[in-house]
Design an enzyme around this catalytic site. Structure first.
Site, PDB file in Angstrom:
ATOM      1  CE  LYS A   1     -13.198   3.561   0.770  1.00 42.69           C
ATOM      2  NZ  LYS A   1     -12.667   2.474   1.558  1.00 42.69           N
TER       3      LYS A   1
ATOM      4  CB  THR B   1      -8.543  -1.411  10.674  1.00 45.98           C
ATOM      5  OG1 THR B   1      -9.076  -0.563   9.651  1.00 45.98           O
ATOM      6  CG2 THR B   1      -7.064  -1.107  10.877  1.00 45.98           C
TER       7      THR B   1
ATOM      8  N   GLY C   1     -12.493  -1.376   8.773  1.00 42.61           N
ATOM      9  CA  GLY C   1     -13.339  -0.189   8.789  1.00 42.61           C
ATOM     10  C   GLY C   1     -14.104  -0.009   7.493  1.00 42.61           C
TER      11      GLY C   1
ATOM     12  NE  ARG D   1      -2.251  -2.062   3.180  1.00 44.54           N
ATOM     13  CZ  ARG D   1      -2.729  -2.422   4.352  1.00 44.54           C
ATOM     14  NH1 ARG D   1      -3.933  -1.983   4.730  1.00 44.54           N
ATOM     15  NH2 ARG D   1      -2.057  -3.219   5.149  1.00 44.54           N
TER      16      ARG D   1
ATOM     17  NE  ARG E   1      -9.209   4.266   2.307  1.00 43.50           N
ATOM     18  CZ  ARG E   1      -9.398   3.376   3.271  1.00 43.50           C
ATOM     19  NH1 ARG E   1      -9.374   3.768   4.534  1.00 43.50           N
ATOM     20  NH2 ARG E   1      -9.607   2.107   2.992  1.00 43.50           N
TER      21      ARG E   1
ATOM     22  CG  HIS F   1      -3.429  -2.223  -2.127  1.00 38.83           C
ATOM     23  ND1 HIS F   1      -4.696  -2.539  -1.681  1.00 38.83           N
ATOM     24  CD2 HIS F   1      -3.355  -0.862  -2.110  1.00 38.83           C
ATOM     25  CE1 HIS F   1      -5.355  -1.432  -1.395  1.00 38.83           C
ATOM     26  NE2 HIS F   1      -4.568  -0.406  -1.643  1.00 38.83           N
TER      27      HIS F   1
END
Length: 314
Positions: free
Chosen positions: A195, A226, A228, A99, A197, A133
């Site tokens: 969305k 995580t 989320g 990432r 961030r 990723h």
């Protein structure tokens, strides 16, 4: 000596169970090696069999603790290189630091490239990995990279469930290509969660593009860290009228509050693979694990015998 006898499989401490599965698929034993620590914490590697002239594959996902796992891999590669292995392939089912693949601010490192440089410097001459990723990380290497997708495995499982009224959902714009691949494989429509961030590991759902009301939803991503993104997405999907929610990912990093979040979320099942070894305390009831050993084993055979790896996905 037969071709298969010249193939050697070794493993570090990151996921020895996966290495055993791969070795069984190949019909060869896991190589005799020990990876331990000196009293000061430095890594000690002992290769207890000859690798001279062998085609060596070292199985080592660089998962938590990522720095330890990377260093184990580098030291193992150096050991077999100095023992005159013919070719060394690092099998990295989960590639840590993926990432950190670009500069988003001034003075940011590009750590995914740094790790690629370290692998090459140690003596690695080929890499097998899964679901990077960012696909462009393949270009960070000056050696061949075989990048295996996890979506076909997930698609096969979901097709076997014979779910009706299904829609595949991408949890963000960055995962649309992966979600579209799954949707095409199982013959389902696609929806996207829009969305933003505001900061790392924090996401806010703005809207949902597509019809998910009264549908069974398959939300797909490469990594759950995580959790989320996935759990906030599941909450939003429920608010917009989704029926059962299933989640699929290749790499179950599951750091910090991830397991607790998944346990509480309105998610029926979380489908993951064993690219990362999950400890018992993370194996909650709604998590189901698929093995990538046959896929990696078949890729290893094809590389060892100089056959096409891409044919696996035709």
């Amino acid at each position: 000596m037969s071709s298969r006898q010249r193939l050697k499989i070794f493993t570090g401490n990151a996921n020895p169970a996966l290495a055993e599965e791969i070795a069984q698929y190949l019909g060869v034993p896991v190589g005799a090696a020990r990876v331990t620590r000196f009293s000061d914490g430095e890594i000690q590697v002992k290769i207890n069999e000859s690798v001279r002239g062998a085609d060596v594959f070292i199985i080592q996902p660089t998962s938590e603790p990522v720095n330890e796992q990377i260093m184990e891999l580098l030291v193992m590669v150096d050991a077999v290189r100095r023992a005159s292995a013919r070719r060394i392939t690092a099998v990295i089912p989960y590639y840590g630091y993926a990432r950190q693949d670009r500069k988003t601010r001034a003075r940011d490192p590009i750590t995914a490239k740094l790790v690629a440089n370290l692998l090459f410097a140690s003596g690695t001459r080929r890499v097998i990995t899964m679901d990077l990723h960012a696909g462009q990380i393949q270009g960070f290497f000056d050696i061949p990279v075989d990048h295996l997708p996890g979506v076909p495995l997930l698609a096969q499982y979901f097709m076997q469930q014979q779910l009706s009224d299904v829609v595949v959902v991408s949890p963000d714009l960055g995962s649309v290509q992966r979600a579209r691949d799954l949707a095409e494989r199982i013959g389902a429509p696609l929806a996207i969660i829009d969305k933003r961030r505001p900061e790392p590991n924090v996401s806010e759902v703005m809207s949902i593009i597509g019809d998910i009301r009264d549908k069974k939803v398959l939300m797909i991503d490469d990594i759950i860290d995580t959790a989320g993104t996935i759990t906030h997405g599941a909450d939003a999907l429920k608010q917009f009228g989704a029926d059962d929610i299933y989640v699929g990912c290749t790499h179950p990093v599951l750091s910090g509050p991830a397991v607790e979040r998944l346990a509480k979320a309105p998610i029926k099942e979380v489908l993951v693979t064993n690219t990362i070894l999950l400890p018992p305390h993370k194996m909650i009831n709604k998590i189901k694990v698929l093995s990538v050993a046959p896929l990696l084993g078949e890729a290893i055979i094809r590389i060892h015998e100089d056959l096409s790896v891409s044919k696996l996905f035709d």
